[in-house]
Design an enzyme around this catalytic site. Structure first.
Site, PDB file in Angstrom:
ATOM      1  N   HIS A 195      51.370 -17.081  30.424  1.00 37.25           N
ATOM      2  CA  HIS A 195      50.615 -18.136  31.107  1.00 37.25           C
ATOM      3  C   HIS A 195      51.514 -18.858  32.121  1.00 37.25           C
ATOM      4  O   HIS A 195      51.136 -19.068  33.260  1.00 37.25           O
ATOM      5  CB  HIS A 195      50.071 -19.159  30.104  1.00 37.25           C
ATOM      6  N   HIS A 213      23.454 -36.351  21.495  1.00 37.95           N
ATOM      7  CA  HIS A 213      24.494 -36.667  20.513  1.00 37.95           C
ATOM      8  C   HIS A 213      25.331 -35.424  20.249  1.00 37.95           C
ATOM      9  O   HIS A 213      24.931 -34.302  20.544  1.00 37.95           O
ATOM     10  CB  HIS A 213      23.867 -37.237  19.240  1.00 37.95           C
ATOM     11  N   ARG A 227      25.962 -49.874  25.513  1.00 33.86           N
ATOM     12  CA  ARG A 227      24.766 -49.837  24.665  1.00 33.86           C
ATOM     13  C   ARG A 227      25.037 -48.833  23.529  1.00 33.86           C
ATOM     14  O   ARG A 227      25.380 -49.227  22.433  1.00 33.86           O
ATOM     15  CB  ARG A 227      23.533 -49.425  25.488  1.00 33.86           C
TER      16      ARG A 227
END
Lengths: 443, 443
Positions: free
Chosen positions: A324, A229, A46
């Protein structure tokens, strides 16, 4: 430094958090939170059809609907049957598939639309009408009394057919709060299954969302559905905050496709929710199908998966900086809140660059099944970082340097070099100089 | 219906909001909000260099630094000079450019790094150390006392050189809150320019962020900087909420590039902030340069601009559904909170699809400089929607249908048809049937 203080700190640290709790779990102060009890209204067929590039054939719609159903979404929302004749036929076809997910269609708050919708075989109808001053003036031109009258008529009609009904305002965050609460209470009293809040222009922010949902929660008894949105990039965060405030259902679409730059994306929301309640998410949704689902829709609307897409973006589980990589190798949770395995994906330690560190290189040395001491790995890491300063490295480059270095150590003095390493070795020789410093990396 | 009530509603609606306020502006309840007083620390050349695909040559770094400076960012953060020799040389080169933006470099909390950093010519040094249990255990292995001692030593040293100093924890949202506040207060007392909160694993949510920033704001006097990774899609919302809570500076990178799927993107944050305070944003940043800046970086790291990127994604200002198009044509604010003109971009009404409406087609008819009545436009719209049901439409398809329809009306009976329209006309003829219904569209 006071040693007594140190002792106290140590003891208190051990006693703290005897049971490790998830710091990203539902906030215990939110009694109304549905973070661990949410449902998805999937609107690729939709809202997603309103995406600029979308043209779904009947076959493609059915393929997408089946994939969404298999993934485990609770509801599938379809384009209004009055949008076009094919839209109506497609809606009827999808209703006949016998999916586990409930099928909804989305119509204007008007009896003409409702009469068509209830005949398609859907499990429920989502009704929407613009309530903001903007939409009342420039879209449908009706006042709140008219809106309430139409809503009551449509809701009573749909309910009389024994299927689910949702009433949503449109552009809710630019609507008058008193008007909004009035109409929501009215439709709640008639007995809608849920009311919807829609950030139609994509500009609500999380604390606004939380406040409106909390307030609405005190006015209605039915479930609250939210539609966000993404024009200002907050659609995932707003959805999460809405659930914290007591909303139950979130509208999503695959990759977020919809009007303009779209709505809350299914994958991004899954990332957000699994961090909050992994057990709930894994019990409901087949996350390992996410990548296929996204590829299916991306192909259908001819877009690429964004490079930075949550979870399935090409670098979502790639770790680069030396520090990291070191910690990830020791314990992935140090720099990963999401486990790639939950999504059928794998982690990647990027070791072929100038920010690399010796722990990442050591891991690669092990993968290559070579034997080097830590000091030797540190030495070869310096060579790699130097070449990385000169140009972009490929994995082959790094492997060549490592193999060459290993060959030199394993075969003392004038042994011939491996072919693959020749060219690379020369480049390194130019810049090489003794360096005994510890590994230098970025955080 | 009570007419008295209606009259009351009408009067009260007119009296409400005599001055239209921006509903997305700073929350008046947030006395500490910096939504209208924020600064940007642009980290494309530090965090961005940790993006999997990033390899910036010296020339490219300089080009990016100049473009960022021209855009108007307040700070430019660079990779640690100890990461590699070239990193150090590049840092020195950028410091010599004489940019308006202040230049920072980002180092571990260690004197070895600090000594190199202060010699590069930077305006400030960003120091970071992992404070979470995870990082203390698996990364550097130090306790909080050690962290405090190192921090004090490094901060005193950098301050003695007369340049700015920031102290940041790493993985702040998984750190013990008491430990965090302790160390922040300690470094604030020594006199850092700012303290940093970092969501290193990308999993904080907006209300957590707001709470931590508000609490920290009550503990330190210096500015607060925030750094948000985007693993769960909340990096923009978290940044906004941090500003609401009293943070002053946000770390961003172009397109959000960084470790894994990156951090708060510059463009996305601009979208969020311009909705909140357009005047402030326009007074500081050259938004019309955003697209070029993003293209520059996207080219450098070999990625495409995501289709759904805020502002510059190809569909960010594209309106498709008939009802949206109708209202946008009447007043763009109905479905647009951002004005494309602010970014040197233009709006696009997508009229070539089966969800189109007669207002969008009327707009196109006007663009084609043809004369059709509203009823005629509605008729031709039905033809277009019918073809849109059969296959994907191009603008040329629609234009052909319109021109053909116009030709038929303008030249009655057996006039020859325009060439371009021939093929299309046949396809329509198959499905055509009389239909006097009003426009049917999606919301």
């Amino acid at each position: 430094m006071a040693t007594q203080n140190e002792t106290f700190k140590k003891v208190s640290e051990e006693k703290r958090n005897p049971v490790q709790q998830n710091p990203y779990g539902p906030n215990p102060a939110d009694f109304l939170s549905n973070v661990s009890n949410f449902q998805l209204i999937e609107s690729t067929l939709r809202e997603g059809e309103q995406f600029a590039n979308a043209f779904f054939s009947t076959e493609k719609k059915i393929e997408i609907a089946k994939a969404l159903d298999d993934f485990g979404v609770d509801y599938i929302e379809l384009t209004s049957p009055v949008a076009s004749e094919q839209s109506r036929a497609d809606c009827e076809a999808i209703c006949k598939l016998g999916l586990k997910a409930k099928i909804l269609t989305h119509i204007r708050c008007h009896m003409d639309d409702a009469k068509v919708a209830v005949e398609t075989g859907v499990d429920g109808v989502d009704v929407v009408i613009g309530t903001s001053q903007f939409l009342r003036q420039y879209s449908h031109g009706k006042d709140m009394n008219y809106i309430a009258k139409s809503a009551i008529e449509v809701i009573e009609f749909v309910k009389s057919k024994g299927i689910e009904i949702r009433f949503s305002s449109e552009d809710s965050f630019r609507s008058d709060i008193v008007d909004l609460l009035n109409i929501y209470r009215t439709v709640d009293k008639i007995g809608v299954n849920r009311v919807g809040i829609a950030d139609t222009v994509g500009c609500a922010n999380p604390r606004q969302v939380y406040d409106l949902v909390r307030t609405l929660k005190s006015v209605v008894h039915c479930d609250i559905e939210c539609h966000f949105h993404n024009d200002t990039g907050c659609a995932i965060a707003n959805a999460y905050t809405a659930l914290e405030g007591g909303a139950r259902l979130i509208d999503v679409s695959v990759l977020g496709i919809g009007e303009r730059n779209g709505i809350t994306p299914l994958g991004g929301l899954m990332a957000r929710m699994i961090a909050a309640d992994r057990d709930y998410v894994l019990s409901k949704y087949k996350l390992h199908k996410l990548r296929d689902l996204e590829n299916l829709v991306a192909d259908a609307v001819q877009v690429n998966i964004p490079f930075n897409n949550p979870i399935t973006g090409f670098c979502a589980f790639t770790h680069k900086a030396g520090i990291h990589a070191k910690a990830i190798l020791a314990n992935p949770s140090t720099y990963e809140i999401l486990s790639p395995a939950d999504f059928g994906l794998s982690r990647y330690i990027h070791f072929a660059n100038r920010l690399t560190g010796w722990n990442a290189i050591k891991s690669r040395v092990d993968q290559l099944n070579l034997n080097l001491t830590d000091d030797q790995v540190k030495d070869v890491t310096q060579k790699i970082k130097k070449l990385g300063d000169v140009r972009q490295l490929s994995i082959d480059d790094v492997d060549s340097i490592i193999r060459d270095f290993h060959a030199e150590i394993a075969t003392p003095i004038i042994a011939p070099k491996g072919e693959a390493a020749g060219a690379v070795d020369e480049e390194i020789a130019i810049t090489e100089e003794p360096e005994a410093k510890r590994q230098k990396t970025e955080n």
